[in-house]
Enzyme design. Sequence first.
Site, PDB file in Angstrom:
ATOM      1  N   PRO A  91      83.777  53.782  90.765  1.00 23.32           N
ATOM      2  CA  PRO A  91      85.523  54.331  90.613  1.00 23.32           C
ATOM      3  C   PRO A  91      85.380  55.042  89.385  1.00 23.32           C
ATOM      4  CG  PRO A  91      84.667  51.979  89.934  1.00 23.32           C
ATOM      5  CD  PRO A  91      83.526  52.492  90.887  1.00 23.32           C
ATOM      6  N   HIS A 131     100.695  62.581  84.940  1.00 28.57           N
ATOM      7  CA  HIS A 131      99.942  62.461  83.754  1.00 28.57           C
ATOM      8  C   HIS A 131      99.282  63.746  83.638  1.00 28.57           C
ATOM      9  CE1 HIS A 131      99.424  58.011  82.738  1.00 28.57           C
ATOM     10  NE2 HIS A 131     100.475  58.254  83.003  1.00 28.57           N
ATOM     11  N   TYR A 182      89.576  56.214  78.989  1.00 28.13           N
ATOM     12  CA  TYR A 182      88.107  55.924  79.329  1.00 28.13           C
ATOM     13  C   TYR A 182      87.192  55.835  78.094  1.00 28.13           C
ATOM     14  CZ  TYR A 182      89.264  57.650  84.032  1.00 28.13           C
ATOM     15  OH  TYR A 182      89.827  57.782  85.258  1.00 28.13           O
TER      16      TYR A 182
HETATM   17  P1  FAD Z   1      90.390  50.460 103.154  1.00 26.67           P
HETATM   18  O1  FAD Z   1      91.387  50.406 101.994  1.00 26.67           O
HETATM   19  O2  FAD Z   1      89.069  49.538 102.769  1.00 26.67           O
HETATM   20  O3  FAD Z   1      90.839  49.884 104.403  1.00 26.67           O
HETATM   21  C1  FAD Z   1      90.182  49.795 105.691  1.00 26.67           C
HETATM   22  C2  FAD Z   1      91.052  48.702 106.469  1.00 26.67           C
HETATM   23  O4  FAD Z   1      90.185  48.269 107.544  1.00 26.67           O
HETATM   24  C3  FAD Z   1      91.112  47.376 105.653  1.00 26.67           C
HETATM   25  O5  FAD Z   1      92.737  47.037 105.672  1.00 26.67           O
HETATM   26  C4  FAD Z   1      90.398  46.559 106.613  1.00 26.67           C
HETATM   27  O6  FAD Z   1      90.912  45.098 106.338  1.00 26.67           O
HETATM   28  C5  FAD Z   1      90.317  46.775 107.868  1.00 26.67           C
HETATM   29  N1  FAD Z   1      89.133  46.676 108.718  1.00 26.67           N
HETATM   30  C6  FAD Z   1      87.830  46.426 108.201  1.00 26.67           C
HETATM   31  N2  FAD Z   1      87.043  46.167 109.228  1.00 26.67           N
HETATM   32  C7  FAD Z   1      87.699  46.023 110.334  1.00 26.67           C
HETATM   33  C8  FAD Z   1      87.631  45.775 111.862  1.00 26.67           C
HETATM   34  N3  FAD Z   1      86.283  45.537 112.240  1.00 26.67           N
HETATM   35  N4  FAD Z   1      88.708  45.762 112.534  1.00 26.67           N
HETATM   36  C9  FAD Z   1      89.916  46.152 112.249  1.00 26.67           C
HETATM   37  N5  FAD Z   1      90.205  46.351 110.869  1.00 26.67           N
HETATM   38  C10 FAD Z   1      89.230  46.433 109.965  1.00 26.67           C
HETATM   39  N6  FAD Z   1      89.468  53.546  94.047  1.00 26.67           N
HETATM   40  C11 FAD Z   1      89.644  54.041  92.849  1.00 26.67           C
HETATM   41  O7  FAD Z   1      89.925  55.229  93.295  1.00 26.67           O
HETATM   42  N7  FAD Z   1      90.073  53.444  91.948  1.00 26.67           N
HETATM   43  C12 FAD Z   1      89.721  52.139  91.977  1.00 26.67           C
HETATM   44  O8  FAD Z   1      90.032  51.641  90.833  1.00 26.67           O
HETATM   45  C13 FAD Z   1      89.345  51.463  93.216  1.00 26.67           C
HETATM   46  N8  FAD Z   1      89.205  50.204  92.871  1.00 26.67           N
HETATM   47  C14 FAD Z   1      88.760  49.536  94.205  1.00 26.67           C
HETATM   48  C15 FAD Z   1      88.249  48.101  94.230  1.00 26.67           C
HETATM   49  C16 FAD Z   1      87.749  47.532  95.282  1.00 26.67           C
HETATM   50  C17 FAD Z   1      87.311  45.938  95.375  1.00 26.67           C
HETATM   51  C18 FAD Z   1      87.436  48.245  96.293  1.00 26.67           C
HETATM   52  C19 FAD Z   1      86.733  47.675  97.559  1.00 26.67           C
HETATM   53  C20 FAD Z   1      87.651  49.533  96.364  1.00 26.67           C
HETATM   54  C21 FAD Z   1      88.246  50.343  95.184  1.00 26.67           C
HETATM   55  N9  FAD Z   1      88.618  51.532  95.404  1.00 26.67           N
HETATM   56  C22 FAD Z   1      89.021  52.215  94.154  1.00 26.67           C
HETATM   57  C23 FAD Z   1      88.357  52.497  96.371  1.00 26.67           C
HETATM   58  C24 FAD Z   1      89.665  52.417  97.278  1.00 26.67           C
HETATM   59  O9  FAD Z   1      90.481  51.513  97.134  1.00 26.67           O
HETATM   60  C25 FAD Z   1      89.218  53.127  98.787  1.00 26.67           C
HETATM   61  O10 FAD Z   1      88.520  54.174  98.506  1.00 26.67           O
HETATM   62  C26 FAD Z   1      90.468  53.205  99.542  1.00 26.67           C
HETATM   63  O11 FAD Z   1      90.998  51.781  99.789  1.00 26.67           O
HETATM   64  C27 FAD Z   1      90.047  53.615 100.850  1.00 26.67           C
HETATM   65  O12 FAD Z   1      90.966  53.557 101.874  1.00 26.67           O
HETATM   66  P2  FAD Z   1      90.773  53.412 103.326  1.00 26.67           P
HETATM   67  O13 FAD Z   1      91.781  52.952 104.136  1.00 26.67           O
HETATM   68  O14 FAD Z   1      89.554  54.305 103.822  1.00 26.67           O
HETATM   69  O15 FAD Z   1      89.726  51.734 103.450  1.00 26.67           O
HETATM   70  C1  DHB Z   2      92.119  53.357  87.740  1.00 28.41           C
HETATM   71  C2  DHB Z   2      90.955  53.083  88.575  1.00 28.41           C
HETATM   72  C3  DHB Z   2      89.919  54.198  88.267  1.00 28.41           C
HETATM   73  O1  DHB Z   2      88.891  54.092  88.725  1.00 28.41           O
HETATM   74  C4  DHB Z   2      90.307  55.122  87.358  1.00 28.41           C
HETATM   75  O2  DHB Z   2      89.097  56.094  87.048  1.00 28.41           O
HETATM   76  C5  DHB Z   2      91.354  55.226  86.813  1.00 28.41           C
HETATM   77  C6  DHB Z   2      92.442  54.530  86.926  1.00 28.41           C
HETATM   78  C7  DHB Z   2      93.309  52.197  88.142  1.00 28.41           C
HETATM   79  O3  DHB Z   2      92.960  51.381  88.803  1.00 28.41           O
HETATM   80  O4  DHB Z   2      94.325  52.275  87.406  1.00 28.41           O
END
Ligand code: FAD
Ligand code: DHB
Length: 393
Positions: free
Chosen positions: A296, A75, A204
């Site tokens: 987000p 994009h 947006y």
């Molecule tokens: P996570 O993806 O949270 O992975 C952490 C992992 O650790 C998980 O699998 C969990 O099960 C595991 N874990 C937790 N505790 C323990 C433990 N005690 N022992 C072992 N394992 C454990 N970002 C965007 O940019 N756009 C979005 O639209 C967006 N929507 C989101 C919606 C939700 C509901 C959430 C929670 C987050 C969203 N995010 C979004 C943020 C994005 O998904 C995260 O920044 C990203 O997942 C970060 O990756 P991570 O691997 O650091 O953490």
């Molecule tokens: C999406 C999520 C976001 O937070 C954003 O800024 C743009 C796209 C998505 O889930 O597609």
Amino acid sequence: MSALQTQVVIIGGGPSGLLLSQLLHRKGISSIVLERQTRSHVMGRIRAGVLEHGFVNLMREAGCGRRMDREGEVHAGFCIAHQGQLNRIDLASRTGGETVMVYGQTEVTRDLYQARDAMGGVVIHTAQNVQLHALNDARPFVTWELDGVSQRAECDFIVGADGFHGVSRKSIPADVLKEYEKIYPFGWLGVLSETAPVSDELIYARHERGFALCSLRSPVLSRYYIQVPSTDQAKDWSDKAFWAELKRRLPADVAAALQTGPSIEKSIAPLRSFVAEPMRYGNLFLAGDAAHIVPPTGAKGLNLAASDIHYLYHGLLEYYVKGSCAGLDAYSEKALARVWKAERFSWWMTNLLHSSPDGSETDLRLQSAELDYLFSSDAAQASMAENYVGLPY
Ligand code: FAD
Ligand code: DHB
């Protein structure tokens, strides 16, 4: 109990943990990933959708870029809807050719798991009661339970990539860690539907009824969000009510073109800005959501996790290949400098586009002036584009 021996124990099998273990393995550095949930649970989470070019490059470097390059959508811009008009922010022309990739976190995670499997990477699922020990010793260790049996792994370093609710950040003494937090009085209600996206590019929308976002995953899979009060629950929103509210917040021609259908996922994400400092304690390093959360708006959460992994990976490489601690010693400061800039951008974009339930008329006029300025200034659009495609690592 005999202990497993490895160089790095990574807690959390989300995108941060999987990406780091994959990058390290390709350089001959061993790791064990401990994940609390089942693999299908991790893969079933619908989250982010927009990847910065830095993340895209890191996936390629990890040898996981083939499907992303084939199926992901490049994009070169997105739109902001305001007062019935669409205003396009041209990312490519404002940044000297940079773009973003639309490719869901679900697909990123699937590709990383496949790559880990292909290399024989160790990812232990349903690890319960994970605990971190001897963080200031040369050989820290981690214990956990698997099917009721206690396990232990000894390592050089522990990486806490276990998300906001994980155990790693909580293992740092409270008098060492400083936490900064802002909670917003609204959340995002997200719907995934097997319908054609209403637009080729993201929209947006700023509207007095609240923010809305039209996003996508593929030509046949759409992702939409609307701002809702933080007290709302997803189960109280029928599909019909969701589509009706989304349409009200979009320009008339966009609303008329919107294809609706049954939701295949519906959830509410709270909005929070959070940073924990420092991101290192002894031989424990925090990465991704374990250390910081952004609202987000602007899609920075997953992308920030990737830049942490980039710095940490290079720090670990320097340690194992050159015997130098310099990269690891600089990790927290380097990562946090980028984290705070993404926090600033996400906070700014959230304020720009959401209606605040306790906002005054003055706040509204200031928000309108900010939007007017953005749409009329090349410099403001260049600044937004520079941040949206991702600041350099
Ligand atoms: P996570 O993806 O949270 O992975 C952490 C992992 O650790 C998980 O699998 C969990 O099960 C595991 N874990 C937790 N505790 C323990 C433990 N005690 N022992 C072992 N394992 C454990 N970002 C965007 O940019 N756009 C979005 O639209 C967006 N929507 C989101 C919606 C939700 C509901 C959430 C929670 C987050 C969203 N995010 C979004 C943020 C994005 O998904 C995260 O920044 C990203 O997942 C970060 O990756 P991570 O691997 O650091 O953490
Ligand atoms: C999406 C999520 C976001 O937070 C954003 O800024 C743009 C796209 C998505 O889930 O597609």
